[in-house]
Design an enzyme around this catalytic site. Structure first.
Site, short mmCIF file in Angstrom:
data_model
loop_
_atom_site.label_atom_id
_atom_site.label_comp_id
_atom_site.label_asym_id
_atom_site.label_seq_id
_atom_site.Cartn_x
_atom_site.Cartn_y
_atom_site.Cartn_z
CB SER A 87 -0.96 -0.04 1.20
OG SER A 87 -2.01 0.87 1.07
CG ASP A 208 -6.74 -2.81 -3.81
OD1 ASP A 208 -7.32 -2.09 -2.97
OD2 ASP A 208 -5.53 -3.07 -3.74
CG HIS A 242 -5.50 -2.43 -0.02
ND1 HIS A 242 -4.98 -2.02 -1.23
CD2 HIS A 242 -4.82 -1.72 0.93
CE1 HIS A 242 -4.03 -1.11 -1.03
NE2 HIS A 242 -3.92 -0.93 0.28
#
Length: 263
Positions: A87, A208, A242
């Site tokens: 991320s 996602d 995610h």
């Protein structure tokens, strides 16, 4: 930063968690990876698991975190590592690699994004109004917002993984959670990508909620100059999350091992 090292064979793999996480977000994948690599995990200063529970009275930006990463790697005497950033940590690693290319032999960017707000000709995943609403919800009641966010980004089909991330997220100080989220959602570091020279592999899930697959395609296009002009490789994991390290750990391990061992 609570750095921990597992395994003592092969090259060094640094695992960097993203927003709301901690070094424990890697628990399902570290044992297998440590059989083949020297694995380093740590807590960013904003993590609820960091010493002091995450400082809320400091400046937060990707460039500040890049400095933090470089300082940690110097302290541990790391050079030529494979850096896996999840991320927000993906772009932090890219920025750090520009300042200190000697620290990085390869960047693995998992669910990364250089900008989360949609722009002309760019799909980031969020409209400005959605970002403002999320920041408002965090400021109004972080405790109420956190479990809902965890369910959204991890995926409702993975309740155990949701609970694991929600526990880590809840450890953040509310003020820190707000300030870091503001830094993440309002970032725009797209101009960093063409300057990245280290070999890169983009790893993204099919669905996602934070960074759509279009972001991965954009990053691959903009990273054309990495690896001596060979461009970035890309791998798509079949998961609606995610957090593939939580929702698809076996596939995640397989993908990471293939990236590192097939180079």
């Amino acid at each position: 930063m609570n750095a921990r090292v597992f395994g003592n064979v092969g090259e060094t793999l640094v695992l960097a968690h993203g927003y709301g996480g901690s070094r424990f977000v890697w628990d399902d994948v570290v044992p297998s990876l440590a059989d083949k690599f020297r694995v380093v995990v740590f807590d960013w200063s904003f993590s609820g698991a960091a010493d002091g529970g995450g400082c809320s009275e400091r400046r937060f930006s990707y460039h500040d975190f890049a400095d933090e990463l470089v300082a940690l790697m110097d302290e541990l005497g790391l050079r030529g590592t494979v850096f896996l950033g999840h991320s927000m940590a993906g772009m932090i690693g890219c920025i750090a690699s520009l300042a200190r290319p000697d620290l990085f032999s390869h960047l693995v960017l998992v669910g990364a994004s250089p900008r989360y707000i949609n722009d002309d000709g760019y799909e980031g995943g969020f409209d400005r109004g959605e970002v403002d609403a999320m920041l408002g919800a965090i400021e109004a009641d972080f405790t109420e917002w956190a479990p809902l966010f965890a369910e959204t980004v991890v995926g409702v089909d993975h309740p155990a993984a949701v609970a694991k991330f929600a526990k880590q997220l809840a450890m953040m100080r509310p003020g820190t959670a707000l300030r870091v989220m503001r830094a993440v959602l309002t970032c725009d570091v797209r101009d960093v990508l063409p300057d990245v020279k280290a070999p890169c592999t983009i790893v993204h899930c099919t669905q996602d909620a934070v960074a759509p697959l279009a972001v991965a395609r954009y990053m691959q296009h903009r990273l054309a100059g990495c690896a001596g002009g060979g461009g970035a490789a890309s791998v798509v994991i079949q998961s609606s999350s995610h957090f593939p390290q939580l929702t698809a750990p076996k596939e995640f391990i397989r993908v990471i091992e293939a990236i590192l061992l097939d180079r």
